[in-house]
Design a protein around this motif. Sequence first.
Motif, PDB file in Angstrom:
ATOM      1  N   PRO A  22       0.814   6.016  74.202  1.00  0.00           N
ATOM      2  CA  PRO A  22      -0.285   5.444  73.293  1.00  0.00           C
ATOM      3  C   PRO A  22       0.127   3.834  73.022  1.00  0.00           C
ATOM      4  O   PRO A  22       1.205   3.427  73.106  1.00  0.00           O
ATOM      5  CB  PRO A  22       0.361   6.053  72.129  1.00  0.00           C
ATOM      6  CG  PRO A  22       0.709   7.523  72.640  1.00  0.00           C
ATOM      7  CD  PRO A  22       1.427   7.357  73.739  1.00  0.00           C
ATOM      8  N   THR A  72       2.024   2.461  67.649  1.00  0.00           N
ATOM      9  CA  THR A  72       2.436   3.570  66.991  1.00  0.00           C
ATOM     10  C   THR A  72       2.309   3.346  65.661  1.00  0.00           C
ATOM     11  O   THR A  72       2.698   2.073  65.323  1.00  0.00           O
ATOM     12  CB  THR A  72       3.621   4.018  67.349  1.00  0.00           C
ATOM     13  OG1 THR A  72       3.771   4.260  68.935  1.00  0.00           O
ATOM     14  CG2 THR A  72       4.186   4.849  66.378  1.00  0.00           C
ATOM     15  N   THR A  98       4.130  16.439  74.773  1.00  0.00           N
ATOM     16  CA  THR A  98       3.050  16.629  73.663  1.00  0.00           C
ATOM     17  C   THR A  98       2.586  17.759  73.424  1.00  0.00           C
ATOM     18  O   THR A  98       1.918  18.310  74.776  1.00  0.00           O
ATOM     19  CB  THR A  98       2.035  15.438  73.254  1.00  0.00           C
ATOM     20  OG1 THR A  98       2.873  14.194  73.081  1.00  0.00           O
ATOM     21  CG2 THR A  98       1.129  15.681  72.360  1.00  0.00           C
ATOM     22  N   TYR A 114      -0.766  19.235  72.381  1.00  0.00           N
ATOM     23  CA  TYR A 114      -2.130  19.245  71.341  1.00  0.00           C
ATOM     24  C   TYR A 114      -2.681  20.319  71.165  1.00  0.00           C
ATOM     25  O   TYR A 114      -2.668  21.384  71.816  1.00  0.00           O
ATOM     26  CB  TYR A 114      -3.254  18.433  72.462  1.00  0.00           C
ATOM     27  CG  TYR A 114      -2.799  16.960  72.875  1.00  0.00           C
ATOM     28  CD1 TYR A 114      -2.899  16.003  71.736  1.00  0.00           C
ATOM     29  CD2 TYR A 114      -2.583  16.447  74.088  1.00  0.00           C
ATOM     30  CE1 TYR A 114      -2.416  14.757  72.088  1.00  0.00           C
ATOM     31  CE2 TYR A 114      -2.306  15.091  74.328  1.00  0.00           C
ATOM     32  CZ  TYR A 114      -2.410  14.359  73.326  1.00  0.00           C
ATOM     33  OH  TYR A 114      -2.048  12.932  73.695  1.00  0.00           O
ATOM     34  N   THR A 144      -1.844  16.827  67.163  1.00  0.00           N
ATOM     35  CA  THR A 144      -0.737  17.488  67.925  1.00  0.00           C
ATOM     36  C   THR A 144      -0.010  18.528  66.990  1.00  0.00           C
ATOM     37  O   THR A 144      -0.520  18.735  65.897  1.00  0.00           O
ATOM     38  CB  THR A 144       0.495  16.515  68.246  1.00  0.00           C
ATOM     39  OG1 THR A 144       1.207  16.059  66.953  1.00  0.00           O
ATOM     40  CG2 THR A 144      -0.231  15.237  68.996  1.00  0.00           C
ATOM     41  N   TRP A 183       0.628  14.385  64.584  1.00  0.00           N
ATOM     42  CA  TRP A 183       0.020  13.100  64.917  1.00  0.00           C
ATOM     43  C   TRP A 183      -1.468  13.429  65.297  1.00  0.00           C
ATOM     44  O   TRP A 183      -1.841  14.550  65.676  1.00  0.00           O
ATOM     45  CB  TRP A 183       0.894  12.669  65.882  1.00  0.00           C
ATOM     46  CG  TRP A 183       2.185  12.257  65.594  1.00  0.00           C
ATOM     47  CD1 TRP A 183       3.451  12.925  65.505  1.00  0.00           C
ATOM     48  CD2 TRP A 183       2.904  10.771  65.513  1.00  0.00           C
ATOM     49  NE1 TRP A 183       4.658  12.456  65.053  1.00  0.00           N
ATOM     50  CE2 TRP A 183       4.033  10.882  65.137  1.00  0.00           C
ATOM     51  CE3 TRP A 183       2.243   9.676  65.638  1.00  0.00           C
ATOM     52  CZ2 TRP A 183       4.893   9.900  64.758  1.00  0.00           C
ATOM     53  CZ3 TRP A 183       3.060   8.589  65.263  1.00  0.00           C
ATOM     54  CH2 TRP A 183       4.399   8.823  64.890  1.00  0.00           C
ATOM     55  N   HIS A 204      -3.974  11.057  68.048  1.00  0.00           N
ATOM     56  CA  HIS A 204      -3.978  10.434  69.149  1.00  0.00           C
ATOM     57  C   HIS A 204      -5.575  10.136  69.264  1.00  0.00           C
ATOM     58  O   HIS A 204      -6.451  10.845  69.476  1.00  0.00           O
ATOM     59  CB  HIS A 204      -3.467  10.861  70.429  1.00  0.00           C
ATOM     60  CG  HIS A 204      -2.175  10.877  70.484  1.00  0.00           C
ATOM     61  ND1 HIS A 204      -1.331  11.400  71.568  1.00  0.00           N
ATOM     62  CD2 HIS A 204      -1.097  10.880  69.425  1.00  0.00           C
ATOM     63  CE1 HIS A 204       0.002  11.270  71.132  1.00  0.00           C
ATOM     64  NE2 HIS A 204      -0.031  10.959  70.029  1.00  0.00           N
ATOM     65  N   ILE A 219      -5.045   5.774  75.741  1.00  0.00           N
ATOM     66  CA  ILE A 219      -4.648   5.991  74.378  1.00  0.00           C
ATOM     67  C   ILE A 219      -4.773   4.957  73.555  1.00  0.00           C
ATOM     68  O   ILE A 219      -3.727   4.033  73.747  1.00  0.00           O
ATOM     69  CB  ILE A 219      -3.364   7.020  74.095  1.00  0.00           C
ATOM     70  CG1 ILE A 219      -3.598   8.240  74.993  1.00  0.00           C
ATOM     71  CG2 ILE A 219      -3.139   7.421  72.621  1.00  0.00           C
ATOM     72  CD1 ILE A 219      -2.468   9.275  74.964  1.00  0.00           C
ATOM     73  N   GLU A 232      -1.577   6.055  68.159  1.00  0.00           N
ATOM     74  CA  GLU A 232      -1.108   7.272  67.542  1.00  0.00           C
ATOM     75  C   GLU A 232      -0.732   6.889  66.071  1.00  0.00           C
ATOM     76  O   GLU A 232      -0.116   6.111  65.812  1.00  0.00           O
ATOM     77  CB  GLU A 232       0.064   7.716  68.489  1.00  0.00           C
ATOM     78  CG  GLU A 232       1.230   6.822  68.612  1.00  0.00           C
ATOM     79  CD  GLU A 232       2.413   7.571  69.304  1.00  0.00           C
ATOM     80  OE1 GLU A 232       2.336   8.719  69.332  1.00  0.00           O
ATOM     81  OE2 GLU A 232       3.431   6.916  69.406  1.00  0.00           O
ATOM     82  N   GLN A 290       0.582   8.843  62.698  1.00  0.00           N
ATOM     83  CA  GLN A 290       1.274   9.574  62.037  1.00  0.00           C
ATOM     84  C   GLN A 290       0.795  10.062  60.600  1.00  0.00           C
ATOM     85  O   GLN A 290       0.708   9.452  59.874  1.00  0.00           O
ATOM     86  CB  GLN A 290       2.966   9.342  61.837  1.00  0.00           C
ATOM     87  CG  GLN A 290       3.785  10.277  61.380  1.00  0.00           C
ATOM     88  CD  GLN A 290       5.130   9.793  60.798  1.00  0.00           C
ATOM     89  OE1 GLN A 290       5.421   8.584  60.616  1.00  0.00           O
ATOM     90  NE2 GLN A 290       6.260  10.748  60.914  1.00  0.00           N
TER      91      GLN A 290
END
Length: 880
Positions: free
Chosen positions: A39, A42, A425, A427, A450, A454, A456, A467, A470, A472
């Motif tokens: 990604p 972040t 990861t 998903y 995820t 998270w 994406h 990507i 990402e 959080q």
Amino acid sequence: MEMKAGRSSSLRLLLLVSCCVCVAATYPFGPPLDLDVTPRVTVLSNSLWGCRRFSSSSAVNYSTMLLEADSQRLFIGARGAAFALDAADISASPALTIEWEASAEQKRQCLLKGKDNKTECFNHIRLLQRFNSTHLYMCGTHAFSPLCAYIDAETFVMSPPEEGRDKCPYSPTTGYTGLIVDQELFTASQYEFRSFPDIRRNSPTLKTEDAPTRWLNEANFVSSALVRESLSSGIAGDDDKIYFFFTEGGQEHGAASGGHSRVARVARICKGDRGGLLTLQKRWTSFLKARLTCSLPEYDFHFNMLRSVFVVPGDTPGDTLFYAIFGLGWKNIKASALCRFSLSDVQEAFRGPYMETQDSNWKEYSGKIPDPRPGTCITDTTRAKGVNASTSLPDDVLNFVRRHPLMSQQVRAFDRRPLLFRRTTDYTHMAVNTIQGLDGQEYHVLYMGTDEGWLHKAVHVNGQLHIIEELQLFEEPQPVDNVLISDRMLSVYVGSPSGVVQLPLFNCQRYTSCYDCIFARDPHCAWNGYHCADVMVYPDKSTLIQDIQKGNRGCDNTQVDVSTHSRSVRVGDDVLLQCELSSNLAAPLWTLDGQELHGYGLSSGFRTGTDGLLIIRARRDQSGLYTCYAVENQIQVAVVTYNVTVAPDLPFPPTKDPRRRFPALPLPTPSEGAAAPAPRMPHSKMLSAKSMEAVYLSLITILGSLCVVLTVVLFYVGFCLRVGTRGKYSLPTATAVYQGAKRNHRKQQRNSASLELKTISNNGHGVHNGISKLPNGNIRDGGFLQIVPGEAYPSPNTEINPPPPAPPLPAAPECNFANGLSAALPSVLRRMHGNSYVLLNQSDAERASPLCSTFADELNRILEKRKCTQLIPRPDESSV
């Protein structure tokens, strides 16, 4: 024996090495690097822009979601409740709520079935969809006794529940998918506790077949989709079809030979299927299934576990695309792959050859195929042959369908390989948004959740995924259970165990420069000359700059604001020049006076890291202008500049400090950004790196040993102090000891006195604080030395000055016993609460026991005296 042992150990080592080699060969360390995408940006949860949240104290597991853009409402199904939220802002106003929890009696019945009272014995809502123009339809597990109910969409009021056993699974974790099409409910799950997985329609009731050939083998359903092929499929009078996506046990030779116990499938049924007249009565006559293949053939690596599917409609049914997330199915190994499939490839597989089973083995069928073709829908062609409904199909066609549900041809990925592969990861769910870029092309923007909370955001460009960012979503890791997108609300909605999160589809304000905006390659964002603007709401798109294909064009004539800092350091200082890069894909590049710095070894005087550039023991020739560039997409963008001046090493100024023994050495003076260097010692072999390392290790070992010794000593001293001063058992005062010893000496001179060990009883005359006292307060003439419970308070008759030392006591005579031991045994040995200790008592001569007696007599005397012994309630653990 030694040879055998050596041989067995060698075999074990060989087996271990073989296992390691097999594991290393199996795990995909070698897929192309362009698949394992990083990604670009972040964003942590405390930096999310435009984030709105919803949760209720009465519910958890917000996994079922229904978005209706026309009414701007978001319907949520959770555990024990359902909610109606404002789709524009889910946190704006109080939500309409339906409390729907299982009764206490139903939960008790669930417990009697052996289910978990913390997770399973609740009402988990698994289905919430639009039934007609006025009502919704909702189903829940209801503590392993499923129920369904209608909801008035306007007032959000639930009708009395009805039986949901054939519409909803019993367990909240069983794979399930449901779809209401033209007021008909199509579901797929394992409905009852001991039943087989099934695809059903509620009315008229249709099911899959179990014998003689089971159509589904331990299937775990993921998703379903309706494709309106009756509109423009190219087949006159064609029927709409419903596609189901699931993972099941492999049956065909390809799965068995490849070692895949589970495979991904796509199944199809016709919406107008009514079952057979006699053969396949109340069973599907159009059921067919095929395998979905998402793999890297060049590495012989296959992804078999299907996790999520999203359907992207095209201009025609044949242009429909399926984006699917796959997993490995290996425990304790995280990995995900994303493939896309074309509906035309799925249709081609269903037109291909069938598979048949012989002796429990599946192989391609090569015999005659009856007419009309088994598994097809009713079309104008079949109607011309007199077959107007599935109930009119011939028995030979229905029998063929019963025994040949599996197709031989596999549905391969549209790009013949995954679009994305992530090693670290998992998903869980995804949604896809379609947007037209400034170059006129349509781009698919994917939002993938995820298992750790998270989200994406990625864009599909030329068979690869980039990507963009990402996000959080939660501070505490938790899986993403659902993802929905609203173009009208410009929002993405994420369901999770703790609540629902609403985020904007894009956040162009995050990109502060032209290069940052272009590098992002976000189809929603473009540079307008001043800031990064939203493409969907910007009025004049002709002035915008955007490059989704490569992400490096359009900012050539743009001025870049670079911050400049001045640093002055002394010769020999270590200096860190910081350079923070906002992009995870950018690499730092440093220049000195316009010349790129090459080689960052120890001898060069420079080291680079994630924090910036470190100048080691600065020299005067290292002065100059340092510039940090971020290199991304083959473009260098200046980030920060440092004007560094390395000053000469000047001597210390004169000082009158008498403590200075070496006035010629320079005084350490503070410098900007680095500590002053210490005076250098003369070079010696004893000060080499290896010698100093040995000295450091020796010092550490010695200091560690000293710490251990000091800890033991301190513990011992503390223990003794606690026993002597703070414990419940203490020694008598020095005066009492001396007086008792003196009196005992006189008695032993007059009489043949004896030693006696006995318990201390409160029946004595004024026994207090370890000293026997008379009623008048004086110390008793026949005092004794003893250890008794209580604090060591000083006696009122104790003198301040210590008395002279007592005369030595005569040695006790030895006693010979039958067992060969020679000792003066105690008369009393007490054990209280697991703590063994001895009470010593030197009594008067008239109460003394014989000096020498048998062990049996002593034991009897002990037992007799123990009867009158009074024990304290809780003796101290450290008493002696």
